[in-house]
Design a protein around this motif. Structure first.
Motif, PDB file in Angstrom:
ATOM      1  N   GLU A  19      10.088 -10.856 -14.980  1.00  0.00           N
ATOM      2  CA  GLU A  19       9.682  -9.444 -14.967  1.00  0.00           C
ATOM      3  C   GLU A  19      10.468  -8.663 -13.929  1.00  0.00           C
ATOM      4  O   GLU A  19      10.831  -7.502 -14.148  1.00  0.00           O
ATOM      5  N   MET A  20      10.773  -9.317 -12.846  1.00  0.00           N
ATOM      6  CA  MET A  20      11.603  -8.685 -11.817  1.00  0.00           C
ATOM      7  C   MET A  20      12.982  -8.369 -12.388  1.00  0.00           C
ATOM      8  O   MET A  20      13.522  -7.278 -12.198  1.00  0.00           O
ATOM      9  N   LEU A  21      13.552  -9.313 -13.121  1.00  0.00           N
ATOM     10  CA  LEU A  21      14.884  -9.118 -13.691  1.00  0.00           C
ATOM     11  C   LEU A  21      14.871  -8.023 -14.756  1.00  0.00           C
ATOM     12  O   LEU A  21      15.757  -7.176 -14.801  1.00  0.00           O
ATOM     13  N   VAL A  22      13.866  -8.082 -15.574  1.00  0.00           N
ATOM     14  CA  VAL A  22      13.729  -7.102 -16.652  1.00  0.00           C
ATOM     15  C   VAL A  22      13.657  -5.686 -16.063  1.00  0.00           C
ATOM     16  O   VAL A  22      14.271  -4.745 -16.561  1.00  0.00           O
ATOM     17  N   LYS A  23      12.923  -5.584 -15.003  1.00  0.00           N
ATOM     18  CA  LYS A  23      12.777  -4.278 -14.356  1.00  0.00           C
ATOM     19  C   LYS A  23      14.112  -3.854 -13.743  1.00  0.00           C
ATOM     20  O   LYS A  23      14.548  -2.707 -13.899  1.00  0.00           O
ATOM     21  N   ALA A  24      14.767  -4.806 -13.084  1.00  0.00           N
ATOM     22  CA  ALA A  24      16.035  -4.475 -12.429  1.00  0.00           C
ATOM     23  C   ALA A  24      17.119  -4.091 -13.440  1.00  0.00           C
ATOM     24  O   ALA A  24      17.940  -3.215 -13.181  1.00  0.00           O
ATOM     25  N   TRP A  25      17.111  -4.737 -14.599  1.00  0.00           N
ATOM     26  CA  TRP A  25      18.168  -4.511 -15.586  1.00  0.00           C
ATOM     27  C   TRP A  25      17.777  -3.504 -16.661  1.00  0.00           C
ATOM     28  O   TRP A  25      18.618  -3.098 -17.447  1.00  0.00           O
ATOM     29  N   GLY A  26      16.498  -3.199 -16.708  1.00  0.00           N
ATOM     30  CA  GLY A  26      16.029  -2.310 -17.766  1.00  0.00           C
ATOM     31  C   GLY A  26      16.072  -2.971 -19.132  1.00  0.00           C
ATOM     32  O   GLY A  26      16.362  -2.305 -20.126  1.00  0.00           O
ATOM     33  N   THR A  27      15.842  -4.245 -19.177  1.00  0.00           N
ATOM     34  CA  THR A  27      15.862  -4.918 -20.485  1.00  0.00           C
ATOM     35  C   THR A  27      14.463  -5.410 -20.837  1.00  0.00           C
ATOM     36  O   THR A  27      13.482  -4.799 -20.418  1.00  0.00           O
ATOM     37  N   HIS A  28      14.368  -6.499 -21.600  1.00  0.00           N
ATOM     38  CA  HIS A  28      13.072  -6.930 -22.098  1.00  0.00           C
ATOM     39  C   HIS A  28      12.961  -8.440 -22.107  1.00  0.00           C
ATOM     40  O   HIS A  28      13.956  -9.142 -22.182  1.00  0.00           O
ATOM     41  N   LEU A  29      11.714  -8.883 -22.085  1.00  0.00           N
ATOM     42  CA  LEU A  29      11.476 -10.308 -22.279  1.00  0.00           C
ATOM     43  C   LEU A  29      11.599 -10.649 -23.754  1.00  0.00           C
ATOM     44  O   LEU A  29      11.348  -9.816 -24.622  1.00  0.00           O
ATOM     45  N   GLY A  30      11.971 -11.896 -24.018  1.00  0.00           N
ATOM     46  CA  GLY A  30      12.091 -12.328 -25.395  1.00  0.00           C
ATOM     47  C   GLY A  30      10.751 -12.632 -26.032  1.00  0.00           C
ATOM     48  O   GLY A  30      10.630 -12.662 -27.247  1.00  0.00           O
ATOM     49  N   ALA A  31       9.771 -12.891 -25.206  1.00  0.00           N
ATOM     50  CA  ALA A  31       8.437 -13.206 -25.730  1.00  0.00           C
ATOM     51  C   ALA A  31       7.445 -12.882 -24.623  1.00  0.00           C
ATOM     52  O   ALA A  31       7.821 -12.825 -23.457  1.00  0.00           O
ATOM     53  N   PRO A  32       6.206 -12.676 -24.989  1.00  0.00           N
ATOM     54  CA  PRO A  32       5.227 -12.375 -23.945  1.00  0.00           C
ATOM     55  C   PRO A  32       4.965 -13.603 -23.089  1.00  0.00           C
ATOM     56  O   PRO A  32       5.159 -14.736 -23.553  1.00  0.00           O
ATOM     57  N   PRO A  33       4.537 -13.411 -21.849  1.00  0.00           N
ATOM     58  CA  PRO A  33       4.284 -14.538 -20.940  1.00  0.00           C
ATOM     59  C   PRO A  33       3.401 -15.616 -21.543  1.00  0.00           C
ATOM     60  O   PRO A  33       3.605 -16.797 -21.280  1.00  0.00           O
ATOM     61  N   GLY A  34       2.440 -15.205 -22.374  1.00  0.00           N
ATOM     62  CA  GLY A  34       1.544 -16.189 -22.978  1.00  0.00           C
ATOM     63  C   GLY A  34       2.257 -17.165 -23.904  1.00  0.00           C
ATOM     64  O   GLY A  34       1.727 -18.227 -24.227  1.00  0.00           O
ATOM     65  N   MET A  35       3.448 -16.795 -24.323  1.00  0.00           N
ATOM     66  CA  MET A  35       4.207 -17.707 -25.185  1.00  0.00           C
ATOM     67  C   MET A  35       5.313 -18.420 -24.419  1.00  0.00           C
ATOM     68  O   MET A  35       6.206 -19.004 -25.024  1.00  0.00           O
ATOM     69  N   CYS A  36       5.284 -18.315 -23.112  1.00  0.00           N
ATOM     70  CA  CYS A  36       6.305 -18.984 -22.297  1.00  0.00           C
ATOM     71  C   CYS A  36       5.692 -20.129 -21.526  1.00  0.00           C
ATOM     72  O   CYS A  36       4.515 -20.080 -21.172  1.00  0.00           O
ATOM     73  N   ALA A  37       6.495 -21.119 -21.233  1.00  0.00           N
ATOM     74  CA  ALA A  37       6.021 -22.229 -20.406  1.00  0.00           C
ATOM     75  C   ALA A  37       6.683 -22.088 -19.032  1.00  0.00           C
ATOM     76  O   ALA A  37       6.313 -21.236 -18.249  1.00  0.00           O
ATOM     77  N   SER A  38       7.680 -22.927 -18.756  1.00  0.00           N
ATOM     78  CA  SER A  38       8.372 -22.819 -17.464  1.00  0.00           C
ATOM     79  C   SER A  38       9.715 -22.143 -17.607  1.00  0.00           C
ATOM     80  O   SER A  38      10.535 -22.177 -16.694  1.00  0.00           O
ATOM     81  N   MET A  39       9.939 -21.566 -18.758  1.00  0.00           N
ATOM     82  CA  MET A  39      11.213 -20.881 -18.997  1.00  0.00           C
ATOM     83  C   MET A  39      10.900 -19.573 -19.701  1.00  0.00           C
ATOM     84  O   MET A  39       9.924 -19.484 -20.446  1.00  0.00           O
ATOM     85  N   VAL A  40      11.689 -18.566 -19.455  1.00  0.00           N
ATOM     86  CA  VAL A  40      11.499 -17.274 -20.107  1.00  0.00           C
ATOM     87  C   VAL A  40      12.857 -16.766 -20.571  1.00  0.00           C
ATOM     88  O   VAL A  40      13.858 -16.935 -19.872  1.00  0.00           O
ATOM     89  N   MET A  41      12.874 -16.140 -21.735  1.00  0.00           N
ATOM     90  CA  MET A  41      14.102 -15.504 -22.218  1.00  0.00           C
ATOM     91  C   MET A  41      14.131 -14.075 -21.710  1.00  0.00           C
ATOM     92  O   MET A  41      13.209 -13.294 -21.960  1.00  0.00           O
ATOM     93  N   VAL A  42      15.159 -13.741 -20.996  1.00  0.00           N
ATOM     94  CA  VAL A  42      15.284 -12.410 -20.426  1.00  0.00           C
ATOM     95  C   VAL A  42      16.466 -11.695 -21.060  1.00  0.00           C
ATOM     96  O   VAL A  42      17.588 -12.208 -21.035  1.00  0.00           O
ATOM     97  N   GLY A  43      16.226 -10.535 -21.611  1.00  0.00           N
ATOM     98  CA  GLY A  43      17.305  -9.793 -22.241  1.00  0.00           C
ATOM     99  C   GLY A  43      18.365  -9.391 -21.230  1.00  0.00           C
ATOM    100  O   GLY A  43      18.053  -9.024 -20.095  1.00  0.00           O
ATOM    101  N   LEU A  44      19.606  -9.475 -21.644  1.00  0.00           N
ATOM    102  CA  LEU A  44      20.699  -9.051 -20.763  1.00  0.00           C
ATOM    103  C   LEU A  44      21.119  -7.639 -21.129  1.00  0.00           C
ATOM    104  O   LEU A  44      21.010  -7.228 -22.280  1.00  0.00           O
TER     105      LEU A  44
END
Lengths: 484, 456
Positions: A308-333
């Protein structure tokens, strides 16, 4: 030549011991006195062998192993080298049985016979699919009978399907279904699928793993990814059934026919130390508050926070909501990076490694003409971002999940829904409310158009025909950074 | 010593090791006795370790080099995978290619062990039956003393797919190559009976139990003359033990373990596949994204695991070249020493050797006194355990059932039915064999028989 000397201590019986671990094979980990929780300093020491100049945020590919486990593993290796015959006759089998028992308890399997230890999920896939291949070759399955896999299955598994199923006459189907595992398995049972194989390479140490709850016939997970084992070791769970098992390890030894677990425990002379050290890994994990569950939870919370920090810094989006993530998250570039192909993604990854000391995998998912992306796909194309979901009309579960996703994404994207079969009419129950973002450019054709500079949410319903029209024209929407 | 980026020996001589000239300054002296003791100081002291054949041995300097590779992976696994792994394996494969006189590096794949190599070859043959290229009932010929894992592999992949198996009985004790050749010819005749085709002949270069060097070159020639489709040589013990020249031998497939007699850590073997259109159809059973890129490439990536024992070959060559004559010197001295020790034991016990010295590698079969009463495979195993637990002697025992109508070898007490397979490797001393001699003498003089040991 002293630098080559291998240091280890000998006790009276001529057994090796280490400073921390006693390899008496009557050792029972959970009967030891409670160990104090690992401190920050100890944790740093445990991973001091990691290249300190690298931001190592790709634990998913190759995992990681603490120094005390490496040391324990080396003791086992030395024990073999010291007197290999005695090791083979007296220690190997009981040690692997101990590992299998520990895993059985961890994953809530009924019987230790159901747990085999292999090198990795790739090997497990070969075992399961060879069995399928034999069934075709020997006429148990008809030519043309199908094997279904998710279209984002791991590359090695796809190749294994080609090598063992397609080659023997099976029909391989790739499906874009995106559903929670338990529900997928249930659907398979309801639809009379013969066997269900779950490739859970990342699962153990990353998500909850309960064999009885999941209910699959075969389930494999790597222990070296998220469970701190050295490379490489995995378990393959095979549910006990009335039917005689035809599973065999492809490397055939004199143990052939004694059951997969026993076959896998001896596939010729090799280093089995990664398989033997698992009980000690369980001890390591229990030095953390909450054990493996605590580690999992904290990893999840932290990676979501960082994403979420990265998404905010880059103005992008997560690939899936946190509830669908385990120890990895897809972060839009950021789209301006212009990642337009798999090759671009790999080049960027290499560039980040070589010039910035960052190790992180980059994913490029190109849309294909008649294919729509799974929920976790983010596409970057010509500087645009499009998130496309697919659902099957009849599944209310899908719809609820999707609704949740839309809301939790705090929509900065235009979401296009397409029914699985483009020709079908939407029923009232299939309609969804969606968040729809502002866009700085007018791009969408069809029934609905967005004005320039519209921000905030609005609710729209899309008719199936317009969606199919949109998709068939490969339409893309452009977005602006929200609230920029 | 860091894992090298480029090894000058890559472009070096083919085959003949003694012309190996490393580019670093020539050593002023060879490895000393005390150096060797240090290199193998991790072996359990007090054990007469005369079974190098089963699990091999690995010197401390090679283990240390292996650990450096392992650490490199753990330090930054992605970088290792993308930048170092493939080159390291190609280097090992190239050095092996030179060692065994293969033509092309594509012909050399690295696998875990001979057991894995057998699975690869036999799966290939099995597919021939399953896909109808071979007729049901077509034959695979093997030696009756083939390694048990190979026999099971044949069962799993050939018999199951409809192939049939002919076993060639080799006499033991044995006196000459002619006996082997005669039996093998008989086996091929049987195989070709009733219009069947022999799709594969599996020939040991050095049989395991009982241990004998087989004239593989001649047997391969006979196979070609008799129209055998493919020849697979199971040479698990060969490299570091006998001269290995794959072109001279002429087989289609040839496997040898590097951890037995070539000082590699457990475990690593090379599988040589002669370049033909057939060889492109071999696959590693563990399928990765490299599937279809050739066996050597497939074998170099079968998922995440520790490949350090495959990467270690350059360090092993460094070790071997510290000995006078390199690997050839080592194997010659091992052979001479084990023959000498074998003769000493046979004399002390008044028994026999299982084969003439020129049919022995770094191991030799020595008859055990008949009074010990070794009357079954299980007796042999019990005696072996007894020697390990009570005398600290590690040596495999072979039970040789007397053939009907034949007396076989005898001593003053009766038929010799048990043979010890003693080995010699650079770490052995005469004391190891004296310890064994005395243990057996003690048992004999005490009136021991295997029937006294517990277990049925």
């Amino acid at each position: 030549m002293a630098s080559h000397q291998l240091h280890f201590d000998l006790n009276e019986n001529g057994d090796t011991t280490t400073n921390n671990h006693n390899h008496n094979h009557h050792h029972v980990p959970n009967k030891k006195p409670k160990i104090s929780l690992i401190s920050d300093a100890e944790l740093r020491t445990e991973f001091a062998h990691h290249d300190q100049t690298v931001a190592r945020i790709n634990n998913g590919s190759f995992g990681s192993c603490p120094a005390s486990i490496i040391a324990a593993q080396q003791q086992w290796q030395l024990k073999f080298l010291r007197q290999p015959d005695a090791f083979y006759i007296n220690h190997l089998k009981p040690s692997i049985l101990r590992t299998r028992t520990v895993i059985k308890d961890l994953i809530n399997a009924d019987d230790v016979d159901e747990v085999s230890i292999v090198d990795n999920a790739t090997t497990a896939a070969a075992i399961v699919l060879q069995q399928t291949s034999r069934a075709f070759a020997e006429g148990k399955f008809q030519k043309g009978d199908a094997a279904v896999m998710l279209h984002y299955a791991y590359g090695a598994v796809k190749k294994s399907m080609e090598a063992y199923v397609a080659r023997s006459g099976g029909h391989v189907i790739r499906s874009p279904i995106a559903l929670p595992l338990k529900e997928l398995v249930k659907i398979c049972r309801d639809e009379g699928v013969d066997q269900v194989f779950v490739d859970a390479a990342h699962a153990i140490g990353c998500t909850e793993v309960d064999m009885k709850e999941i209910g699959a016939d075969f389930y494999t997970s790597n222990l070296h990814k998220w469970f701190f084992c050295p490379p490489a070791v995995a378990f393959l769970y095979c549910r006990k059934s009335d039917e005689q098992s035809d599973l065999h390890h492809p490397v055939v030894s004199h143990e052939y026919g004694n059951g997969l677990a026993v076959e896998s425990a001896w596939i010729g002379t090799r280093d089995y130390s990664a398989q033997i050290v698992v009980p000690e890994v369980v001890e390591f994990v229990n030095r953390f508050e909450g054990g493996i569950d605590g580690i999992r939870k904290r990893n999840h919370d932290k990676v979501v926070e960082m994403a979420e920090m990265l998404v905010k810094a880059w103005g992008t989006h997560l690939g899936a909501p946190p509830g669908m993530c385990a120890s990895m998250v897809m972060v839009g570039l950021p789209t301006c990076l212009g990642i337009l192909s798999d090759s671009d993604a790999l080049k960027l990854r290499t560039h980040l490694r070589d010039c910035y000391g960052i190790e992180v995998p980059i994913y490029y998912r190109a849309p294909k003409h008649e294919e729509v992306n799974p929920i976790t796909g983010l596409q970057l194309r010509s500087g645009l971002v499009c998130v496309v979901f697919t659902i099957n009309n009849d599944h209310a579960i899908d719809i609820c999940k999707l609704n949740h996703i839309f809301l939790s994404l705090r929509a900065s994207v235009l979401i296009i829904l397409a029914p699985w079969d483009f020709g079908k009419q939407w029923t009232t129950s299939n309609r969804l409310s969606m968040g729809c973002c502002g866009s700085s450019k007018r791009v969408i054709k069809g029934e609905k158009e967005e004005d320039r500079n519209v921000t905030g949410s609005s609710t729209s319903l899309y008719h199936s025909e317009s969606i199919s029209h949109l998709l068939s024209q490969h339409l893309w929407v452009s977005i602006s950074r929200p609230f920029a | 010593m860091d894992p090298p980026h480029e090894d000058p020996r890559v472009n070096g001589d083919h085959g003949n090791n003694s012309r190996h000239v490393p580019k670093k300054p020539k050593l002023s002296s060879f490895i000393t006795v005390s150096d060797i003791q240090e290199e193998f100081a991790h072996h359990q002291q007090g054990v007469a370790r005369i079974n190098n054949g089963s699990f091999g041995s690995c010197p401390a300097s090679v283990i240390a080099a292996q650990r450096r590779w392992q650490l490199r992976f753990l330090q930054q696994p992605d970088d290792f995978f993308f930048n170092h792994l493939q080159n390291g394996i190609i280097l090992s494969r190239t050095l092996i290619k030179n060692l065994i006189n293969a033509d092309f590096v594509e012909e050399v794949s690295m696998v875990d062990n001979a057991t894995t190599a057998s699975a690869i070859v036999l799966q290939h043959i099995g597919r021939g039956f399953a896909e109808g290229r071979f007729q049901k009932g077509d034959v695979v010929v093997m030696l009756h003393c083939a390694f048990q894992a190979v026999k099971k592999s044949i069962e799993a992949y050939v018999t199951r797919a409809g192939g049939s198996v002919i076993e060639v009985q080799l006499p033991f004790p044995i006196n000459s190559n002619d006996e082997i050749i005669a039996e093998f010819r008989k086996g091929l005749v049987k195989g070709k009976a009733n219009g069947r085709k022999v799709r594969l002949a599996i020939i040991d270069h050095i049989t395991s139990m009982p241990c004998v060097v087989i004239p593989v070159g001649e047997l391969v020639k006979i196979c070609r003359e008799e129209g055998v489709d493919h020849v697979f040589v199971d040479a698990a013990h060969a490299i570091g033990s006998v001269h290995v020249d794959v072109k001279e031998i002429g087989a289609d497939f040839y496997v040898s373990n590097l951890h037995k007699w070539f000082f590699c850590p457990p475990s690593v073997a090379f599988l040589y596949c002669r370049k033909t259109h057939i060889s492109s159809n071999l696959h590693h059973p563990v399928v990765s994204n490299e599937y279809g890129n050739g066996l050597a490439i497939e074998s170099a990536w079968i998922g995440t695991r520790d490949y350090s024992s495959q990467l270690i070959v350059p360090s092993v060559l460094d070790f071997v070249n510290r000995f006078e004559g390199g690997i050839e010197g080592i194997r010659k001295r091992n052979h001479d020493a084990v023959v000498e020790m074998g003769k000493m034991l046979a004399k002390a016990w008044e028994t026999n050797l299982g084969s003439p010295p020129d049919m022995c590698p770094g191991m030799i079969m020595v008859g055990l006194p008949a009074s010990l009463g070794i009357l079954s495979d299980f007796d042999a195993l019990k005696l072996r355990t007894h020697l390990r637990d009570h005398f600290s002697v590690e040596v495999p025992i072979h039970y040789q059932a007397p053939k009907d109508g034949e007396v076989g070898a005898t001593d003053v007490y009766g038929c010799i039915t048990g043979y010890a397979r003693i080995s010699h490797q650079v770490y052995n001393t005469v004391d190891d064999y004296l310890k064994f001699r005395d243990a057996i003498n003690q048992l004999v003089h005490g009136g021991f028989t295997c029937q006294m040991l517990p277990g049925k």
